[in-house]
Design a protein around this motif. Sequence first.
Motif, PDB file in Angstrom:
ATOM      1  N   ARG A  83       0.882  -1.373  -0.052  1.00 14.27           N
ATOM      2  CA  ARG A  83       0.260  -0.173  -0.104  1.00 14.27           C
ATOM      3  C   ARG A  83       0.892   1.219   0.113  1.00 14.27           C
ATOM      4  NH1 ARG A  83      -2.373   3.550   3.833  1.00 14.27           N
ATOM      5  NH2 ARG A  83      -4.381   4.283   3.207  1.00 14.27           N
ATOM      6  N   ALA A  84       2.078   1.185   0.801  1.00 20.54           N
ATOM      7  CA  ALA A  84       2.893   2.330   0.985  1.00 20.54           C
ATOM      8  C   ALA A  84       3.609   2.665  -0.701  1.00 20.54           C
ATOM      9  CB  ALA A  84       3.864   2.309   1.762  1.00 20.54           C
ATOM     10  N   GLN A 128       0.847   4.278  -3.003  1.00 21.53           N
ATOM     11  CA  GLN A 128       0.727   5.559  -2.846  1.00 21.53           C
ATOM     12  C   GLN A 128       1.774   6.276  -3.672  1.00 21.53           C
ATOM     13  OE1 GLN A 128       0.693   5.647   1.387  1.00 21.53           O
ATOM     14  NE2 GLN A 128      -1.721   5.487   1.470  1.00 21.53           N
ATOM     15  N   SER A 186       0.977   5.652  -7.802  1.00 20.66           N
ATOM     16  CA  SER A 186      -0.166   6.285  -8.263  1.00 20.66           C
ATOM     17  C   SER A 186      -0.362   7.658  -8.183  1.00 20.66           C
ATOM     18  CB  SER A 186      -1.195   5.395  -7.847  1.00 20.66           C
ATOM     19  OG  SER A 186      -1.468   5.595  -6.257  1.00 20.66           O
ATOM     20  N   ARG A 187       0.540   8.644  -7.321  1.00 20.88           N
ATOM     21  CA  ARG A 187       0.358   9.655  -7.022  1.00 20.88           C
ATOM     22  C   ARG A 187       0.365  10.546  -8.317  1.00 20.88           C
ATOM     23  NH1 ARG A 187       1.081  12.611  -2.200  1.00 20.88           N
ATOM     24  NH2 ARG A 187       1.101  14.608  -2.378  1.00 20.88           N
ATOM     25  N   SER A 230       7.067  11.373  -0.789  1.00 19.36           N
ATOM     26  CA  SER A 230       6.258  10.241  -0.579  1.00 19.36           C
ATOM     27  C   SER A 230       7.352   8.813  -0.692  1.00 19.36           C
ATOM     28  CB  SER A 230       5.372  10.154  -1.813  1.00 19.36           C
ATOM     29  OG  SER A 230       4.244  11.151  -1.787  1.00 19.36           O
TER      30      SER A 230
END
Length: 303
Positions: A69-70, A73, A76-77, A182
């Motif tokens: 999940r990290a 993120q 897909s940012r 991120s």
Amino acid sequence: MTDSGNYAARATALRETVKWVAAIFVGAGVILFSGLSFTNIEKNATSDNWFVPVLLAVIPVLAAAFAVRAGAQVISRGSPDVGWLLPGLVDGKALSEPAESLRKEVEKLAPATVVTYGDIKTFEALLADRQERVRVARTVYEGQTSSDNRRELDAAYERLAKLQEGVKDLLLCADFIQVDKSCKSARRKIFLAALVAILAAAGSGVAAAQLAPTPIEKVQAAPVTRPLDVRVYSERGLSSAPCPVKEGQRATAIGGTLTRPLLLMSAIPGNSQASAECHRPWRWAPLDDTVVIVPQGNDGGVG
């Protein structure tokens, strides 16, 4: 004006790095950690205290999901919106605090647009002016469609178009900054997930080992070191004996072990139909698990 900092390529490289780190964690970490944990749990599935090993073994799987999940993120940012980074271009909207903070970071990196115009605010004001000139020229042309007005409108569009590369430059730089942040956050999360997975897998193995039943050592049958009076009983029938043997018949164990003895049997009466060899004391070594022998005391009772 070009992307002098090559921010698009750098942002793509960061996304690829996070993607491969997450993939390696999932591919190797889950197989190693949860596979080892569940192997230990399988050995203790019948234990009443199975909950702790199972709970610890599930944690590496959850940690892998957290790492994925990290990474997702970051991958897909999307790029920041023009109206968010340059709100003055959209109905004169006010600059938000996050956007102002991001603009300051962009100016620190000094992309080509900032170097050319000094700061983002100056560039934004120029861009807003060029947009207004286009709007005015369009209004004039729509009111009077003359060739002069058309040339003026085309010239206004051309001057505005020259600033579009500057807008792109700022957006790519802002996107790189956000992806970099991120990415750093994702690396910390993935490292934390790996650490938790290792500790949970180790804890599951320790818990499973503690719950595993202590192996029972196989009891070795006592050897027969001296003649021992016994009684012989059948488990699977005594048809394999070379001479007739009755249940509970007395015999003397003269060798072997108590589970596989060498027996000296009494002679069969001469008037029986047994072979001549049975009419005198004879020896018999029964196979495993075919007879049960019970040692006898000196008085004939069970010893």
